[in-house]
Every structure is written in C-alpha cells, then in structure tokens.
Write a protein that holds these residues in place. Structure first.
Motif, PDB file in Angstrom:
ATOM      1  N   SER A 146      15.925   6.044  27.976  1.00  0.00           N
ATOM      2  CA  SER A 146      15.619   5.479  26.662  1.00  0.00           C
ATOM      3  C   SER A 146      14.762   4.227  26.840  1.00  0.00           C
ATOM      4  CB  SER A 146      16.915   5.115  25.950  1.00  0.00           C
ATOM      5  OG  SER A 146      17.544   4.035  26.628  1.00  0.00           O
ATOM      6  N   GLN A 147      14.347   3.652  25.726  1.00  0.00           N
ATOM      7  CA  GLN A 147      13.588   2.404  25.787  1.00  0.00           C
ATOM      8  C   GLN A 147      14.399   1.322  26.499  1.00  0.00           C
ATOM      9  OE1 GLN A 147      12.053   1.122  21.987  1.00  0.00           O
ATOM     10  NE2 GLN A 147      11.396   3.193  21.457  1.00  0.00           N
ATOM     11  N   GLU A 148      15.647   1.178  26.116  1.00  0.00           N
ATOM     12  CA  GLU A 148      16.492   0.145  26.724  1.00  0.00           C
ATOM     13  C   GLU A 148      16.707   0.410  28.207  1.00  0.00           C
ATOM     14  OE1 GLU A 148      18.148  -3.321  27.210  1.00  0.00           O
ATOM     15  OE2 GLU A 148      17.213  -2.699  25.332  1.00  0.00           O
ATOM     16  N   GLU A 149      16.905   1.648  28.579  1.00  0.00           N
ATOM     17  CA  GLU A 149      17.092   1.979  29.998  1.00  0.00           C
ATOM     18  C   GLU A 149      15.822   1.695  30.795  1.00  0.00           C
ATOM     19  OE1 GLU A 149      20.423   5.544  29.819  1.00  0.00           O
ATOM     20  OE2 GLU A 149      18.347   5.988  29.195  1.00  0.00           O
ATOM     21  N   CYS A 150      14.655   1.934  30.195  1.00  0.00           N
ATOM     22  CA  CYS A 150      13.387   1.595  30.865  1.00  0.00           C
ATOM     23  C   CYS A 150      13.279   0.089  31.059  1.00  0.00           C
ATOM     24  CB  CYS A 150      12.195   2.108  30.064  1.00  0.00           C
ATOM     25  SG  CYS A 150      11.923   3.877  30.223  1.00  0.00           S
TER      26      CYS A 150
END
Length: 123
Positions: free
Chosen positions: A81-85
């Motif tokens: 996800s964006q946060e994981e990236c």
C-alpha cells in the motif's frame, strides 16, 4: 493516438468493469468468493499503465513512473500500500546510495516520501 486514448481510457475500463461485475456475481452464486480479487481496479491500472499495487502506490504518492519503477525493482513485492511503501523507504533511507539507485531518483524519494529529519542523508 485518439483511438488508443478512447479505448484504453474509456471503452476498455467500461467493458472490463462490466465483465468483472458479472464474474463477481457468478463467484458469489457458486460460493467461491475466495476467487475474487477485491483490490483489482482496471481503470487505475490502465490510467497509470501498471498492474502492480506496489507500482501504483508510489505514483499515487507523487513519484514519477521512472522512480516508482526503480523503487519497485528494489522492493520486489507486488501488493504494498502507499503507507507500506513509505515505511519501506523510511526503513532503508540510509542505504539508498548503496542500492545502485540513480541520485535523481534518490532525491525524489527523499523529497516525496520522507519528511523532516528522515529526508536528510545519513552521516
């Protein structure tokens, strides 16, 4: 190019979306909801020209396609996800120079995905 634009941006997503709706209905009727990919969004994939969530996430965060691709090659996972990236970049910010990532891409990663003190190179 007009033909490609009309098909890739309008007709293909419309018809593929209708197909996916029918497929989801069928899977529900035969009690195989486990086969439904919930995160598959053909419109976004066609818009960005990519098929991996990990490639789309950094572009949604403002990275160029070139930088997102370079990042994706280092991450080597498909569903971040964006946060994981952001977390992946933050955890490895001090290691960028040793990853053979071009300086212009490292600068973009630092500017777009890291904030404050995290954006400064490690001493």
């Amino acid at each position: 190019m007009d033909l490609v634009e009309r098909i890739a941006r309008f007709k293909a997503p419309k018809y593929i979306s209708a197909y996916m709706d029918i497929l989801h209905l069928h899977f529900g009727q035969v009690d195989r909801n486990d086969l439904i990919e919930r995160e598959f969004d053909i419109g976004i994939q066609l818009e960005f020209g990519v098929s991996s969530r990990t490639l789309i996430s950094p572009m949604e965060l403002g990275l160029s396609r070139m930088s997102a691709t370079a990042l994706y090659e280092k991450i080597a996972r498909d569903k971040l996800s964006q946060e994981e990236c952001r977390e992946w970049v933050a955890d490895r910010a001090a290691q960028f120079e040793g990853m053979n990532i071009p300086a212009v891409i490292v600068r973009e990663l630092r500017e777009r995905l890291l904030s404050g003190a995290d954006a400064r190179p490690a001493d």
